[in-house]
Write an enzyme that holds these catalytic residues in place. Sequence first.
Site, PDB file in Angstrom:
ATOM      1  N   TRP A  20       0.848  -1.196   0.000  1.00  0.00           N
ATOM      2  CA  TRP A  20       0.000   0.000   0.000  1.00  0.00           C
ATOM      3  C   TRP A  20       0.883   1.245   0.000  1.00  0.00           C
ATOM      4  CZ3 TRP A  20      -5.320   1.001   0.215  1.00  0.00           C
ATOM      5  CH2 TRP A  20      -6.139  -0.131   0.207  1.00  0.00           C
ATOM      6  N   HIS A  50      -0.632  -6.109   5.957  1.00  0.00           N
ATOM      7  CA  HIS A  50      -1.560  -6.112   4.828  1.00  0.00           C
ATOM      8  C   HIS A  50      -0.852  -6.198   3.475  1.00  0.00           C
ATOM      9  CE1 HIS A  50      -4.877  -5.358   7.587  1.00  0.00           C
ATOM     10  NE2 HIS A  50      -4.008  -4.598   8.227  1.00  0.00           N
ATOM     11  N   ASP A  56      -8.082  -9.704   7.336  1.00  0.00           N
ATOM     12  CA  ASP A  56      -8.300  -8.526   8.181  1.00  0.00           C
ATOM     13  C   ASP A  56      -9.017  -8.943   9.460  1.00  0.00           C
ATOM     14  OD1 ASP A  56      -7.222  -6.892   6.254  1.00  0.00           O
ATOM     15  OD2 ASP A  56      -9.138  -6.069   5.576  1.00  0.00           O
ATOM     16  N   HIS A  60      -8.541  -3.744  12.631  1.00  0.00           N
ATOM     17  CA  HIS A  60      -7.959  -3.001  11.503  1.00  0.00           C
ATOM     18  C   HIS A  60      -8.705  -1.688  11.259  1.00  0.00           C
ATOM     19  CE1 HIS A  60      -6.012  -2.182   7.771  1.00  0.00           C
ATOM     20  NE2 HIS A  60      -6.997  -2.579   6.984  1.00  0.00           N
ATOM     21  N   GLU A 173      -8.059 -11.154   1.624  1.00  0.00           N
ATOM     22  CA  GLU A 173      -7.732 -10.271   0.501  1.00  0.00           C
ATOM     23  C   GLU A 173      -6.451 -10.695  -0.206  1.00  0.00           C
ATOM     24  OE1 GLU A 173      -9.781  -6.196   2.301  1.00  0.00           O
ATOM     25  OE2 GLU A 173      -7.715  -6.687   2.865  1.00  0.00           O
TER      26      GLU A 173
END
EC number: 3.5.1.9
Length: 209
Positions: A20, A50, A56, A60, A173
Amino acid sequence: MKTSEWIDISQPLNNDIATWPGDTPFSYEVSWPKEESGSVNVGKLTMSIHTGTHIDAPFHFDNEGKKVIDLDIQVYVGPVRIIDVSNLESIGKKELENFNLEGVERLLLRTSSHGKVNEFPDVIPHLHADIAPFLSEKGIRLIGVDVPSVDPLDDKELEAHHQLFKHGIHILENVVLDHVADGDYELIALPLALTDADGSPVRAVIRPI
């Protein structure tokens, strides 16, 4: 490939993997080599929770939410169905109504929207909040996506995250699904036993059933 063989659906973790923007870059190095220790190589790992394929926990996005150690690990092991929802900008109740989801407890969505583990996407398909009660009514307890988030990348409200956990649905994810067919599988995607964490990397694997 034998039907009993496990298939890896995890992103490989290496120093080139995308993270990210603004988050901790992934780094692995041998910090204590065999030449110094006399017997073994010892590695050091630095990463964001992440990065890559991960789950998650409610902590979070909610300071009062459950942490990884509090989650029911049974949710991350068991039958799963993979369905194709590619070419959609967003996925909600309307987009899933025509799929047969009876008896499904875990669901993985193939969006085929990015697939480049070394490049962070600019835009991703996201989930509408109305997907949460719809999935809950079907008895689904885990939703997985092949993108970094169930919400839009620039979203600060994280409504899908909140509604999914409000309805008892766990989030997985960054799975990799382009090399597997739609259908029913057995899933293992166990988080680490992290006592205070807001998420956890997982080694997600499936095999046909």
